[in-house]
Design a protein around this motif. Structure first.
Motif, PDB file in Angstrom:
ATOM      1  N   GLU A   1     -27.928   6.387   5.771  1.00  0.00           N
ATOM      2  CA  GLU A   1     -29.198   6.776   6.386  1.00  0.00           C
ATOM      3  C   GLU A   1     -29.264   6.227   7.815  1.00  0.00           C
ATOM      4  OE1 GLU A   1     -32.505   4.805   4.657  1.00  0.00           O
ATOM      5  OE2 GLU A   1     -34.001   5.838   5.856  1.00  0.00           O
ATOM      6  N   HIS A 104     -33.171  11.391  15.986  1.00  0.00           N
ATOM      7  CA  HIS A 104     -33.702  10.327  15.156  1.00  0.00           C
ATOM      8  C   HIS A 104     -34.396   9.334  16.077  1.00  0.00           C
ATOM      9  CE1 HIS A 104     -31.959  11.212  11.190  1.00  0.00           C
ATOM     10  NE2 HIS A 104     -30.982  11.749  11.887  1.00  0.00           N
TER      11      HIS A 104
ATOM     12  N   LYS B  46     -42.217  12.143  14.325  1.00  0.00           N
ATOM     13  CA  LYS B  46     -41.246  12.511  13.289  1.00  0.00           C
ATOM     14  C   LYS B  46     -40.604  13.848  13.676  1.00  0.00           C
ATOM     15  CE  LYS B  46     -41.457  14.633   8.699  1.00  0.00           C
ATOM     16  NZ  LYS B  46     -42.377  15.011   7.605  1.00  0.00           N
ATOM     17  N   ARG B  55     -34.668  22.793  10.396  1.00  0.00           N
ATOM     18  CA  ARG B  55     -35.541  21.788   9.796  1.00  0.00           C
ATOM     19  C   ARG B  55     -34.727  20.633   9.228  1.00  0.00           C
ATOM     20  NH1 ARG B  55     -37.541  26.378   7.829  1.00  0.00           N
ATOM     21  NH2 ARG B  55     -36.341  26.068   5.896  1.00  0.00           N
ATOM     22  N   SER B  57     -33.919  17.667   6.618  1.00  0.00           N
ATOM     23  CA  SER B  57     -34.178  17.636   5.183  1.00  0.00           C
ATOM     24  C   SER B  57     -35.530  16.964   4.926  1.00  0.00           C
ATOM     25  CB  SER B  57     -33.066  16.893   4.449  1.00  0.00           C
ATOM     26  OG  SER B  57     -32.986  15.557   4.895  1.00  0.00           O
ATOM     27  N   GLY B  58     -36.282  17.547   4.014  1.00  0.00           N
ATOM     28  CA  GLY B  58     -37.583  17.000   3.669  1.00  0.00           C
ATOM     29  C   GLY B  58     -38.741  17.683   4.364  1.00  0.00           C
ATOM     30  N   VAL B  59     -38.463  18.453   5.413  1.00  0.00           N
ATOM     31  CA  VAL B  59     -39.529  19.188   6.105  1.00  0.00           C
ATOM     32  C   VAL B  59     -39.736  20.527   5.389  1.00  0.00           C
ATOM     33  CG1 VAL B  59     -40.228  20.326   8.248  1.00  0.00           C
ATOM     34  CG2 VAL B  59     -39.098  18.093   8.322  1.00  0.00           C
ATOM     35  N   PRO B  60     -40.968  20.796   4.963  1.00  0.00           N
ATOM     36  CA  PRO B  60     -41.229  22.044   4.214  1.00  0.00           C
ATOM     37  C   PRO B  60     -40.915  23.289   5.041  1.00  0.00           C
ATOM     38  CG  PRO B  60     -43.106  20.545   4.107  1.00  0.00           C
ATOM     39  CD  PRO B  60     -42.175  19.973   5.120  1.00  0.00           C
ATOM     40  N   ASP B  61     -40.545  24.381   4.357  1.00  0.00           N
ATOM     41  CA  ASP B  61     -40.212  25.609   5.076  1.00  0.00           C
ATOM     42  C   ASP B  61     -41.465  26.326   5.589  1.00  0.00           C
ATOM     43  OD1 ASP B  61     -39.434  27.591   2.069  1.00  0.00           O
ATOM     44  OD2 ASP B  61     -41.262  26.584   2.729  1.00  0.00           O
TER      45      ASP B  61
END
Lengths: 115, 110
Positions: A1, A104, B46, B55, B57-61
């Motif tokens: 990560e 990031h 973010k 997007r 990973s983890g960001v809604p479509d």
């Protein structure tokens, strides 16, 4: 990560000096350009400086040229921002960020310039 | 005065679709990829969209990005109350040799 953790923020008097650090982990630090971005209280994001992979190229926003110095230690996976002669208008949260196509950012470090 | 131009505010009701624009020039958006950031109150920005339309990973479509010429846009469909935040566009500028940001758009979910 991927992780970017800033440190070194705090109170500094106008005309003093302060050094911010950003410890990187979870990726090959020496492969990426790195940036500092700041956000004054209640204001938007402003890019401050960047440095290339090996530290041989640096760029700065005009308002900090000659006062701030960006550097990096690839052996320690750490980015730095040396802030000399800070002014009240440099008060902000300072974020370090990784360049490249997949961004990031760290969580930020608050710098308050006040007498 | 930001290099990239965004509307200062936008709003919508739950379930609606909202679009936020970001206008630049040939030296920035016109020749580089655009990223979008979401900033909830009191938190760090973010990454929401990178490389114009990707997007993390983890960001809604529900979130999507697009770019055409020297402009970009962020679309949010199926608006939810937790989408209430500030949104920023960003890209590299070939003249300034640094990142440039939009002034931010405050999204309110009515």
């Amino acid at each position: 990560e991927v992780q970017l953790v800033e440190s070194g923020g705090g109170f500094v008097q106008p005309g003093g000096s302060l050094r911010l650090s950003c410890a990187a982990s979870g990726f090959t630090f020496s492969n990426f350009w790195m940036h500092w971005v700041r956000q004054a209280p209640g204001k938007g994001l402003v890019w401050v400086s960047c440095i290339n992979n090996d530290g041989s190229r640096t760029n700065y926003v005009d308002s900090v040229k000659g006062r701030f110095t960006i550097s990096r230690d690839n052996a320690k996976n750490t980015l730095y921002l040396q802030m000399n002669s800070p002014r009240a208008e440099d008060t902000a949260v300072y974020y370090c960020a990784r360049g490249g196509s997949t961004p990031h950012w760290g969580q930020g470090s608050l710098v308050t310039v006040s007498s | 005065q930001s290099v990239l131009t965004q509307p200062p505010s936008a709003s919508g009701t739950p379930g609606q679709r909202v679009t936020i624009s970001c206008s630049g020039s040939s030296s920035n958006i016109g020749s580089n990829i655009v990223n979008w950031y979401q900033q909830l109150p009191g938190t760090a920005p973010k990454p929401l969209i990178y490389s114009n339309n990707q997007r993390p990973s983890g960001v809604p479509d529900r979130f999507s990005g697009s770019k055409s010429g020297a402009s970009a846009s962020l679309a949010i469909s199926g608006l939810q109350s937790e989408d209430e935040a500030d949104y920023y566009c960003a890209t590299w500028d070939d003249s300034l040799n640094g990142w440039v940001f939009g002034g931010g758009t405050k999204l309110t979910v009515l």
